[in-house]
Design a protein around this motif. Structure first.
Motif, PDB file in Angstrom:
ATOM      1  N   ARG A  39     -34.355  -6.608  43.825  1.00 38.35           N
ATOM      2  CA  ARG A  39     -36.064  -6.512  44.078  1.00 38.35           C
ATOM      3  C   ARG A  39     -36.228  -5.100  44.704  1.00 38.35           C
ATOM      4  NH1 ARG A  39     -39.047 -10.314  44.731  1.00 38.35           N
ATOM      5  NH2 ARG A  39     -40.091  -9.425  46.408  1.00 38.35           N
ATOM      6  N   ALA A  40     -37.099  -4.452  43.787  1.00 40.18           N
ATOM      7  CA  ALA A  40     -37.106  -3.057  44.101  1.00 40.18           C
ATOM      8  C   ALA A  40     -38.347  -2.604  43.050  1.00 40.18           C
ATOM      9  CB  ALA A  40     -36.090  -2.357  43.396  1.00 40.18           C
ATOM     10  N   ASP A  41     -39.066  -1.447  43.550  1.00 40.13           N
ATOM     11  CA  ASP A  41     -40.078  -0.768  42.856  1.00 40.13           C
ATOM     12  C   ASP A  41     -39.351  -0.148  41.699  1.00 40.13           C
ATOM     13  OD1 ASP A  41     -43.020   0.335  43.167  1.00 40.13           O
ATOM     14  OD2 ASP A  41     -41.799   2.157  42.302  1.00 40.13           O
ATOM     15  N   GLU A  42     -40.038  -0.585  40.529  1.00 33.52           N
ATOM     16  CA  GLU A  42     -39.480   0.201  39.414  1.00 33.52           C
ATOM     17  C   GLU A  42     -39.528   1.698  39.166  1.00 33.52           C
ATOM     18  OE1 GLU A  42     -38.907  -0.760  34.501  1.00 33.52           O
ATOM     19  OE2 GLU A  42     -40.569  -1.602  35.456  1.00 33.52           O
ATOM     20  N   ARG A  43     -40.601   2.056  39.581  1.00 29.64           N
ATOM     21  CA  ARG A  43     -40.652   3.649  39.613  1.00 29.64           C
ATOM     22  C   ARG A  43     -39.919   4.311  40.327  1.00 29.64           C
ATOM     23  NH1 ARG A  43     -46.809   4.795  40.787  1.00 29.64           N
ATOM     24  NH2 ARG A  43     -46.268   3.154  42.270  1.00 29.64           N
ATOM     25  N   ALA A  44     -39.632   3.697  41.629  1.00 34.06           N
ATOM     26  CA  ALA A  44     -38.908   4.438  42.723  1.00 34.06           C
ATOM     27  C   ALA A  44     -37.313   4.431  42.319  1.00 34.06           C
ATOM     28  CB  ALA A  44     -39.057   3.382  43.996  1.00 34.06           C
ATOM     29  N   LEU A  45     -37.020   3.152  41.487  1.00 34.54           N
ATOM     30  CA  LEU A  45     -35.369   2.866  41.230  1.00 34.54           C
ATOM     31  C   LEU A  45     -35.261   3.760  40.070  1.00 34.54           C
ATOM     32  CD1 LEU A  45     -32.955   1.357  41.223  1.00 34.54           C
ATOM     33  CD2 LEU A  45     -33.960  -0.413  39.669  1.00 34.54           C
ATOM     34  N   ARG A  46     -36.116   4.118  39.114  1.00 35.73           N
ATOM     35  CA  ARG A  46     -35.919   4.980  38.119  1.00 35.73           C
ATOM     36  C   ARG A  46     -35.757   6.390  38.555  1.00 35.73           C
ATOM     37  NH1 ARG A  46     -39.481   3.807  32.583  1.00 35.73           N
ATOM     38  NH2 ARG A  46     -38.740   1.438  32.469  1.00 35.73           N
ATOM     39  N   SER A  47     -36.437   6.663  39.556  1.00 37.97           N
ATOM     40  CA  SER A  47     -36.569   8.080  40.295  1.00 37.97           C
ATOM     41  C   SER A  47     -35.217   8.295  40.741  1.00 37.97           C
ATOM     42  CB  SER A  47     -37.653   8.033  40.975  1.00 37.97           C
ATOM     43  OG  SER A  47     -37.541   9.486  41.879  1.00 37.97           O
ATOM     44  N   LEU A  48     -34.934   7.249  41.591  1.00 33.41           N
ATOM     45  CA  LEU A  48     -33.503   7.477  42.188  1.00 33.41           C
ATOM     46  C   LEU A  48     -32.278   7.511  41.232  1.00 33.41           C
ATOM     47  CD1 LEU A  48     -31.729   6.500  44.990  1.00 33.41           C
ATOM     48  CD2 LEU A  48     -31.646   4.393  44.135  1.00 33.41           C
ATOM     49  N   LEU A  49     -32.275   6.731  40.152  1.00 30.80           N
ATOM     50  CA  LEU A  49     -31.370   6.739  39.292  1.00 30.80           C
ATOM     51  C   LEU A  49     -31.255   8.075  38.343  1.00 30.80           C
ATOM     52  CD1 LEU A  49     -31.202   2.967  37.950  1.00 30.80           C
ATOM     53  CD2 LEU A  49     -29.841   4.047  39.400  1.00 30.80           C
ATOM     54  N   GLY A  50     -32.496   8.483  38.208  1.00 27.33           N
ATOM     55  CA  GLY A  50     -32.606   9.757  37.494  1.00 27.33           C
ATOM     56  C   GLY A  50     -32.225  10.861  38.435  1.00 27.33           C
ATOM     57  N   ASN A  51     -32.254  10.912  39.604  1.00 23.68           N
ATOM     58  CA  ASN A  51     -31.924  11.972  40.359  1.00 23.68           C
ATOM     59  C   ASN A  51     -30.318  11.926  40.422  1.00 23.68           C
ATOM     60  OD1 ASN A  51     -31.125  13.322  43.233  1.00 23.68           O
ATOM     61  ND2 ASN A  51     -33.316  13.485  43.344  1.00 23.68           N
ATOM     62  N   ILE A  52     -29.663  10.649  40.389  1.00 22.40           N
ATOM     63  CA  ILE A  52     -28.359  10.586  40.587  1.00 22.40           C
ATOM     64  C   ILE A  52     -27.713  11.283  39.596  1.00 22.40           C
ATOM     65  CG2 ILE A  52     -26.457   9.094  40.690  1.00 22.40           C
ATOM     66  CD1 ILE A  52     -28.091   7.162  42.671  1.00 22.40           C
ATOM     67  N   CYS A  53     -28.158  10.987  38.443  1.00 24.87           N
ATOM     68  CA  CYS A  53     -27.769  11.403  37.166  1.00 24.87           C
ATOM     69  C   CYS A  53     -27.878  12.762  36.880  1.00 24.87           C
ATOM     70  CB  CYS A  53     -28.501  10.756  35.772  1.00 24.87           C
ATOM     71  SG  CYS A  53     -27.985   9.080  35.439  1.00 24.87           S
ATOM     72  N   GLN A  54     -29.063  13.238  37.348  1.00 26.93           N
ATOM     73  CA  GLN A  54     -29.358  15.041  37.395  1.00 26.93           C
ATOM     74  C   GLN A  54     -28.342  15.470  38.097  1.00 26.93           C
ATOM     75  OE1 GLN A  54     -33.094  16.071  38.402  1.00 26.93           O
ATOM     76  NE2 GLN A  54     -33.011  17.993  37.586  1.00 26.93           N
ATOM     77  N   ASN A  55     -28.036  15.090  39.313  1.00 27.59           N
ATOM     78  CA  ASN A  55     -27.338  15.864  40.385  1.00 27.59           C
ATOM     79  C   ASN A  55     -25.707  15.698  39.706  1.00 27.59           C
ATOM     80  OD1 ASN A  55     -29.504  16.315  42.251  1.00 27.59           O
ATOM     81  ND2 ASN A  55     -28.807  14.494  43.478  1.00 27.59           N
ATOM     82  N   ALA A  56     -25.467  14.660  39.184  1.00 27.75           N
ATOM     83  CA  ALA A  56     -23.951  14.602  38.790  1.00 27.75           C
ATOM     84  C   ALA A  56     -23.856  15.724  37.408  1.00 27.75           C
ATOM     85  CB  ALA A  56     -23.750  13.279  37.963  1.00 27.75           C
ATOM     86  N   ILE A  57     -24.849  15.905  36.785  1.00 26.51           N
ATOM     87  CA  ILE A  57     -24.854  16.997  35.659  1.00 26.51           C
ATOM     88  C   ILE A  57     -25.021  18.467  36.210  1.00 26.51           C
ATOM     89  CG2 ILE A  57     -25.731  17.768  33.522  1.00 26.51           C
ATOM     90  CD1 ILE A  57     -26.758  14.876  33.069  1.00 26.51           C
ATOM     91  N   VAL A  58     -25.891  18.563  37.011  1.00 25.80           N
ATOM     92  CA  VAL A  58     -26.317  19.873  37.433  1.00 25.80           C
ATOM     93  C   VAL A  58     -25.310  20.432  38.391  1.00 25.80           C
ATOM     94  CG1 VAL A  58     -28.048  21.360  38.560  1.00 25.80           C
ATOM     95  CG2 VAL A  58     -28.689  19.590  36.800  1.00 25.80           C
ATOM     96  N   HIS A  59     -25.082  19.627  39.436  1.00 26.17           N
ATOM     97  CA  HIS A  59     -24.330  19.991  40.478  1.00 26.17           C
ATOM     98  C   HIS A  59     -22.594  19.888  40.515  1.00 26.17           C
ATOM     99  CE1 HIS A  59     -27.836  21.189  42.676  1.00 26.17           C
ATOM    100  NE2 HIS A  59     -28.392  19.980  42.524  1.00 26.17           N
TER     101      HIS A  59
END
Length: 85
Positions: A39-59
């Motif tokens: 149970r979550a807000d889909e936009r918030a969940l997508r933003s969270l997952l995108g941030n995790i992926c981006q951080n894994a790649i960039v940092h």
């Protein structure tokens, strides 16, 4: 406006959301073990997952990410993330 700040909490398949978000990061091989409905807000969940992926790649310079679900006391789960960066 305040409407942009409101969360729309609904049942969401974690797998479907991870699949959609991981398409935005083709250089990151994402492996999800299991699925659950959260149970979550889909936009918030997508933003969270995108941030995790981006951080894994960039940092972390990661090329792979493993996500797995650990059941807790019902109805809770813990979602784990591990990358090779």
């Amino acid at each position: 406006s305040q409407d942009n700040l409101k969360l729309f909490v609904q049942p969401i398949s974690l797998k479907q959301t991870v699949d959609r978000v991981s398409e935005q990061w083709p250089s990151l091989k994402v492996e999800l073990q299991g699925d659950c409905v959260i149970r979550a807000d889909e936009r918030a969940l997508r933003s969270l997952l995108g941030n995790i992926c981006q951080n894994a790649i960039v940092h972390g310079k990661a090329s792979q990410m493993k996500i797995w679900i650990e059941p807790q006391e019902s109805p809770l789960v813990t979602v784990h993330f591990q990358d090779n960066g």
